[in-house]
Scaffold this active site. Sequence first.
Site, short mmCIF file in Angstrom:
data_model
loop_
_atom_site.label_atom_id
_atom_site.label_comp_id
_atom_site.label_asym_id
_atom_site.label_seq_id
_atom_site.Cartn_x
_atom_site.Cartn_y
_atom_site.Cartn_z
N SER A 1 0.79 -1.23 0.00
CA SER A 1 0.00 0.00 0.00
C SER A 1 0.82 1.28 0.00
O SER A 1 0.31 2.34 -0.39
CB SER A 1 -0.94 0.01 1.21
OG SER A 1 -0.20 -0.04 2.42
N HIS B 1 -5.41 -4.20 -0.84
CA HIS B 1 -5.31 -3.17 -1.88
C HIS B 1 -5.32 -3.75 -3.29
O HIS B 1 -5.15 -3.02 -4.26
CB HIS B 1 -4.05 -2.33 -1.66
CG HIS B 1 -4.14 -1.44 -0.47
ND1 HIS B 1 -4.63 -0.16 -0.52
CD2 HIS B 1 -3.80 -1.66 0.83
CE1 HIS B 1 -4.60 0.38 0.69
NE2 HIS B 1 -4.10 -0.52 1.52
N LYS C 1 -12.26 -0.93 1.37
CA LYS C 1 -11.50 -0.14 0.40
C LYS C 1 -12.27 -0.08 -0.92
O LYS C 1 -13.20 0.68 -1.04
CB LYS C 1 -10.08 -0.70 0.28
CG LYS C 1 -9.30 -0.54 1.59
CD LYS C 1 -7.90 -1.02 1.51
CE LYS C 1 -7.11 -0.65 2.77
NZ LYS C 1 -7.64 -1.21 4.02
#
Length: 396
Positions: free
Chosen positions: A186, A214, A244
């Site tokens: 990330s 991610h 996310k």
Amino acid sequence: MSSKILEQFLQTNLSDLKEKGLYNEIDSLESANGPVIQIKGQELINLSSNNYLGLATNPELQAAAIEAIKSWGVGAGAVRTINGTLRLHDELEEKLAAFKGTEAVISYQSGFNCNMAAISAVMDKNDAILSDELNHASIIDGCRLSKAKIIRFNHSDMDDLRQKAKEATESGLYHKVMVITDGVFSMDGDIAKLPEIAEIAETYDLITYVDDAHGSGVLGKGAGTVKHFGLQDKIDFQMGTLSKAIGVVGGYVAGKQQLIDWLKVRSRPFLFSTAVTPADAVAATKAIELMMASTDLNEQLWENGDYLKKGLKELGFDIGKSETPITPCIIGDEKTTQQFSRRLYEEGVYAKSIVFPTVPRGTGRVRNMPTAAHTKEMLDKAIRIYEKIGKEMGVI
């Protein structure tokens, strides 16, 4: 009377952090976390959100969540193993399993909880874990909780991993050995070398664990890093978040049915923490349905990410070696990095500084997270502001 020792400890250490430029100020938003946000009455182009696909404010998710609250209430009411498992949780897990291409899925209250839960449910003091040196803090904490021997290997260094896997498995000291890595890192935006990791794991019979917080929603047309490389049958644990790209909150582990059955009876956050709310479960399910039905948002995310990267690189910024929409601007010095972020804020761009201990000392950066919801006009404005501040501070 409060403890004087505690008071002295806090005062000394908080002052030290502020002096070194390592103290993080928290800004409260006065708007939804979209491509443009409002803080203290100021409108800012938002380049700090993990809301990759813009789903956090998606009208279909909002409508689904509202209906769920009306029908199911605001809370699940219990832990999953008593009577907190609603049909909505089952539907979410079935949808996720279909999306990830695995036999089954278990969902948790957060991505951090996943790593605390799953690693320690399988690994113990008789085992060893090979962990990439840049793995997320939740992986590090999950490994520590397991009490297994933690063997760090150099970041994405497959020769180092191979050597340490050989040593660990041939030593006779451990019952089981796991290799664990982020799918997408990330802070730098680079992708784990999963094909090589899978090959090494097969050679030395390692358990494989990929934290794809991610990567889910970003790689593999949205299905994640493992799907990106076509390795669904080679990776034992696929961990992902629902907070996310999915735009809601929560996390999950995908894998074989037996693994999920084991986690349901042995992973402590599942056993001892109340289930996610009905609204969260339904909204996350709706997000997965949208991602399975169309890759438009995923494609827009990549287009915007490439556009911002190109603009910043042409200006002369050091954007590292990112292979994903995550776009770091590496400044170096911690105080300079924080000052750069403050100037961006003053000019209308919200991009947080990331400094030690999140990244190594001397590698402070402003991390940019373009999303599918940004327009070209927003990105052009952000690039112009970057140019102004970069020249003003002598960074470019």
